[in-house]
Design a protein around this motif. Structure first.
Motif, PDB file in Angstrom:
ATOM      1  N   UNK A   6     -17.703  -3.411  -8.291  1.00  0.00           N
ATOM      2  CA  UNK A   6     -16.623  -2.722  -8.988  1.00  0.00           C
ATOM      3  C   UNK A   6     -16.058  -1.605  -8.110  1.00  0.00           C
ATOM      4  N   UNK A   7     -16.951  -0.814  -7.485  1.00  0.00           N
ATOM      5  CA  UNK A   7     -16.508   0.260  -6.597  1.00  0.00           C
ATOM      6  C   UNK A   7     -15.740  -0.300  -5.405  1.00  0.00           C
ATOM      7  N   UNK A   8     -16.216  -1.416  -4.854  1.00  0.00           N
ATOM      8  CA  UNK A   8     -15.539  -2.052  -3.724  1.00  0.00           C
ATOM      9  C   UNK A   8     -14.140  -2.509  -4.145  1.00  0.00           C
ATOM     10  N   UNK A   9     -14.029  -3.089  -5.336  1.00  0.00           N
ATOM     11  CA  UNK A   9     -12.733  -3.526  -5.844  1.00  0.00           C
ATOM     12  C   UNK A   9     -11.782  -2.361  -6.045  1.00  0.00           C
ATOM     13  N   UNK A  10     -12.289  -1.262  -6.588  1.00  0.00           N
ATOM     14  CA  UNK A  10     -11.457  -0.070  -6.788  1.00  0.00           C
ATOM     15  C   UNK A  10     -11.004   0.505  -5.447  1.00  0.00           C
ATOM     16  N   UNK A  11     -11.915   0.524  -4.474  1.00  0.00           N
ATOM     17  CA  UNK A  11     -11.581   1.029  -3.144  1.00  0.00           C
ATOM     18  C   UNK A  11     -10.513   0.154  -2.503  1.00  0.00           C
ATOM     19  N   UNK A  12     -10.651  -1.161  -2.618  1.00  0.00           N
ATOM     20  CA  UNK A  12      -9.659  -2.079  -2.052  1.00  0.00           C
ATOM     21  C   UNK A  12      -8.304  -1.876  -2.721  1.00  0.00           C
ATOM     22  N   UNK A  13      -8.316  -1.651  -4.020  1.00  0.00           N
ATOM     23  CA  UNK A  13      -7.079  -1.405  -4.742  1.00  0.00           C
ATOM     24  C   UNK A  13      -6.402  -0.131  -4.240  1.00  0.00           C
ATOM     25  N   UNK A  14      -7.174   0.912  -4.029  1.00  0.00           N
ATOM     26  CA  UNK A  14      -6.627   2.166  -3.521  1.00  0.00           C
ATOM     27  C   UNK A  14      -6.067   1.996  -2.110  1.00  0.00           C
ATOM     28  N   UNK A  16      -4.913  -0.786  -0.796  1.00  0.00           N
ATOM     29  CA  UNK A  16      -3.675  -1.569  -0.905  1.00  0.00           C
ATOM     30  C   UNK A  16      -2.518  -0.695  -1.366  1.00  0.00           C
ATOM     31  N   UNK A  17      -2.779   0.214  -2.303  1.00  0.00           N
ATOM     32  CA  UNK A  17      -1.727   1.116  -2.776  1.00  0.00           C
ATOM     33  C   UNK A  17      -1.271   2.049  -1.654  1.00  0.00           C
ATOM     34  N   UNK A  19      -1.427   1.444   1.565  1.00  0.00           N
ATOM     35  CA  UNK A  19      -0.686   0.642   2.539  1.00  0.00           C
ATOM     36  C   UNK A  19       0.726   0.387   2.028  1.00  0.00           C
ATOM     37  N   UNK A  20       0.856   0.049   0.748  1.00  0.00           N
ATOM     38  CA  UNK A  20       2.184  -0.186   0.166  1.00  0.00           C
ATOM     39  C   UNK A  20       3.040   1.076   0.249  1.00  0.00           C
ATOM     40  N   UNK A  21       2.454   2.225  -0.025  1.00  0.00           N
ATOM     41  CA  UNK A  21       3.185   3.490   0.058  1.00  0.00           C
ATOM     42  C   UNK A  21       3.609   3.776   1.500  1.00  0.00           C
ATOM     43  N   UNK A  22       2.708   3.554   2.443  1.00  0.00           N
ATOM     44  CA  UNK A  22       3.036   3.778   3.854  1.00  0.00           C
ATOM     45  C   UNK A  22       4.161   2.841   4.296  1.00  0.00           C
ATOM     46  N   UNK A  23       4.119   1.585   3.852  1.00  0.00           N
ATOM     47  CA  UNK A  23       5.175   0.629   4.190  1.00  0.00           C
ATOM     48  C   UNK A  23       6.519   1.070   3.610  1.00  0.00           C
ATOM     49  N   UNK A  24       6.508   1.536   2.371  1.00  0.00           N
ATOM     50  CA  UNK A  24       7.749   1.999   1.735  1.00  0.00           C
ATOM     51  C   UNK A  24       8.298   3.220   2.467  1.00  0.00           C
ATOM     52  N   UNK A  25       7.426   4.141   2.868  1.00  0.00           N
ATOM     53  CA  UNK A  25       7.870   5.329   3.591  1.00  0.00           C
ATOM     54  C   UNK A  25       8.443   4.948   4.956  1.00  0.00           C
ATOM     55  N   UNK A  26       7.802   3.996   5.627  1.00  0.00           N
ATOM     56  CA  UNK A  26       8.299   3.535   6.930  1.00  0.00           C
ATOM     57  C   UNK A  26       9.668   2.873   6.773  1.00  0.00           C
ATOM     58  N   UNK A  27       9.807   2.035   5.742  1.00  0.00           N
ATOM     59  CA  UNK A  27      11.071   1.359   5.506  1.00  0.00           C
ATOM     60  C   UNK A  27      12.186   2.381   5.254  1.00  0.00           C
TER      61      UNK A  27
END
Length: 91
Positions: A6-14, A16-17, A19-27
């Motif tokens: 569960x902790x690993x899944x939560x960490x992966x989710x964070x 991914x979020x 990375x998505x934020x960094x991609x949006x900022x770069x764009x």
């Protein structure tokens, strides 16, 4: 063990979020830079009508292109993942 998963899944989710934020900022940064260079020849206190139209059209084209590339890349990843799963099943 379930707690660790569960902790690993939560960490992966964070991650991914983030990375998505960094991609949006770069764009946004690239879009701003490219459209400014293309549309604003003499920066002033305000944008005139032609500069506003140019910025708007530039941003629209940039976002359309970004979305097309993202969809194409996502589809390619899916195809490769399916291919990999099929190869694993055959072996």
């Amino acid at each position: 063990m379930a707690h660790a998963n569960l902790e690993k899944g939560e960490l992966m989710s964070q991650v991914k979020q983030q990375i998505a934020l960094a991609n949006a900022q770069e764009m946004l940064s690239k879009m701003t830079e490219k459209c400014f260079k293309k549309c604003i020849s003499k920066p002033g206190k305000a944008l005139d009508g032609s500069e506003q139209r140019c910025i708007s059209q530039c941003m629209d084209r940039f976002l359309d292109t970004w979305n097309l590339v993202s969809r194409t890349y996502g589809n390619r990843l899916q195809r490769e993942q399916v291919k990999s799963l099929q190869n694993d099943a055959l072996n």
